[in-house]
Design a protein around this motif. Structure first.
Motif, mmCIF file in Angstrom:
data_model
loop_
_atom_site.group_PDB
_atom_site.id
_atom_site.type_symbol
_atom_site.label_atom_id
_atom_site.label_comp_id
_atom_site.label_asym_id
_atom_site.label_seq_id
_atom_site.Cartn_x
_atom_site.Cartn_y
_atom_site.Cartn_z
ATOM 1 N N LEU A 23 3.900 -28.038 -5.208
ATOM 2 C CA LEU A 23 3.793 -27.794 -6.638
ATOM 3 C C LEU A 23 2.816 -28.738 -7.315
ATOM 4 N N SER A 24 2.031 -29.442 -6.507
ATOM 5 C CA SER A 24 0.918 -30.219 -7.046
ATOM 6 C C SER A 24 -0.139 -30.280 -5.963
ATOM 7 N N SER A 46 2.234 -33.428 -17.224
ATOM 8 C CA SER A 46 2.374 -32.829 -15.893
ATOM 9 C C SER A 46 3.415 -31.713 -15.904
ATOM 10 N N TYR A 47 4.477 -31.867 -16.677
ATOM 11 C CA TYR A 47 5.491 -30.803 -16.772
ATOM 12 C C TYR A 47 4.892 -29.564 -17.425
ATOM 13 N N THR A 51 2.536 -27.871 -14.903
ATOM 14 C CA THR A 51 3.262 -27.207 -13.819
ATOM 15 C C THR A 51 3.814 -25.867 -14.274
ATOM 16 N N ARG A 86 1.808 -23.037 -12.206
ATOM 17 C CA ARG A 86 2.511 -22.803 -10.944
ATOM 18 C C ARG A 86 3.462 -21.612 -11.025
ATOM 19 N N ARG A 89 9.390 -31.923 -9.617
ATOM 20 C CA ARG A 89 9.062 -30.604 -9.081
ATOM 21 C C ARG A 89 10.310 -29.811 -8.721
#
Length: 265
Positions: free
Chosen positions: A90-91, A127-128, A131, A135, A163
């Motif tokens: 997920l990254s 980052s949240y 994602t 994603r 994640r």
């Protein structure tokens, strides 16, 4: 707030932040079934006793959301006989590699320059949001797999907080779990005995000084503002949970009903 969920956490030696997500209430009066969805930190350091316990859960699939850099740092998961392991990063392996190298190896001045003054928390919030927006294919694959065959399932990343935390939260949203319960479960990852063990270069006291640990804390903490940012992004980008699930993740009403049948009491 929702009522307190009974603890279902065994004492594992080499696996941190493990818990059964069962028992969480939905808005329409159901509860997540015990024994169908588990979450944890990575399984690379699991002891023989840990492995025996995990094997006893009857797992169908382990979703590992770590990337190549994580595997290099902590190692790959132990093999659990008869359990399918799905590595779904997920990254990006290269994304932030220099930053995480600084976290492990940087001196105090370097840490101050990138984390002080709220910069650490700002990085986590960003980052949240990224994602959630970028994603969707991975989250779609998880939900569709759970709806078709992949339960009981264990979801994990390195710490089992970000994640895995987001993936569990998305799953709980699809099941219709109450928002307060989703947050309650997410925030459990902040407990001292569940947190990821920070690795820093060097053995001197300065490597783990109070100021260093305070600067690093936002990166290894589970904070309501992080998960709130993800849910706000869903609202801002797709207009709500239902269109997010249907348009971004491709979860049809039929898929969603199968998911609920498999995972709710």
């Amino acid at each position: 707030m929702t009522q307190q969920i009974p603890s279902t956490e065994p004492e594992l030696t080499g696996v941190r932040n493990f818990r059964d997500v069962g028992g969480l209430p939905t808005v329409d009066g159901h509860r997540v079934r015990h024994g169908v969805l588990f979450r944890s930190g990575h399984l690379a350091h699991a002891t023989e006793e840990d492995a025996a316990f995990l094997s006893s859960l009857g797992l169908h699939t382990v979703f590992d959301f770590r990337n190549a850099a994580d595997h290099k740092l902590d190692g790959r998961d132990i093999e659990l006989p008869g359990v399918r392991n799905v590595n779904l990063p997920l990254s990006d392996p290269a994304d932030g590699a220099e930053f995480w190298r600084m976290v492990r190896d940087g001196d105090l001045d370097q840490l101050r320059s990138v984390l002080a003054g709220g910069k650490g928390a700002e990085r986590m919030i960003a980052s949240y949001r990224v994602t959630v927006r970028q994603r969707t294919a991975e989250h779609s694959r998880v939900l569709l797999s759970l709806a078709e065959e992949c339960v009981p399932a264990l979801m994990h990343c390195a710490a089992g907080k970000d994640r895995a935390g987001l993936s569990v939260a998305v799953t709980l949203l699809a099941l219709g779990v109450e928002r307060d319960a989703i947050f309650d479960d997410y925030l459990k990852s902040s407990a001292a005995h569940r947190r990821y063990k920070v690795r820093r270069s060097g053995t001197s006291a300065s490597a783990y000084s109070p100021e260093v640990m305070e600067l690093l804390d936002p990166l290894f903490d589970a904070r309501a503002e992080y998960l709130s940012a993800a849910l706000e992004t869903i609202e801002e980008t797709w207009g709500g949970v239902d269109p997010y699930l249907e348009q971004a993740l491709g979860l049809t009403p039929e898929n969603r009903e199968r998911l609920r049948e498999r995972m709710l009491d």
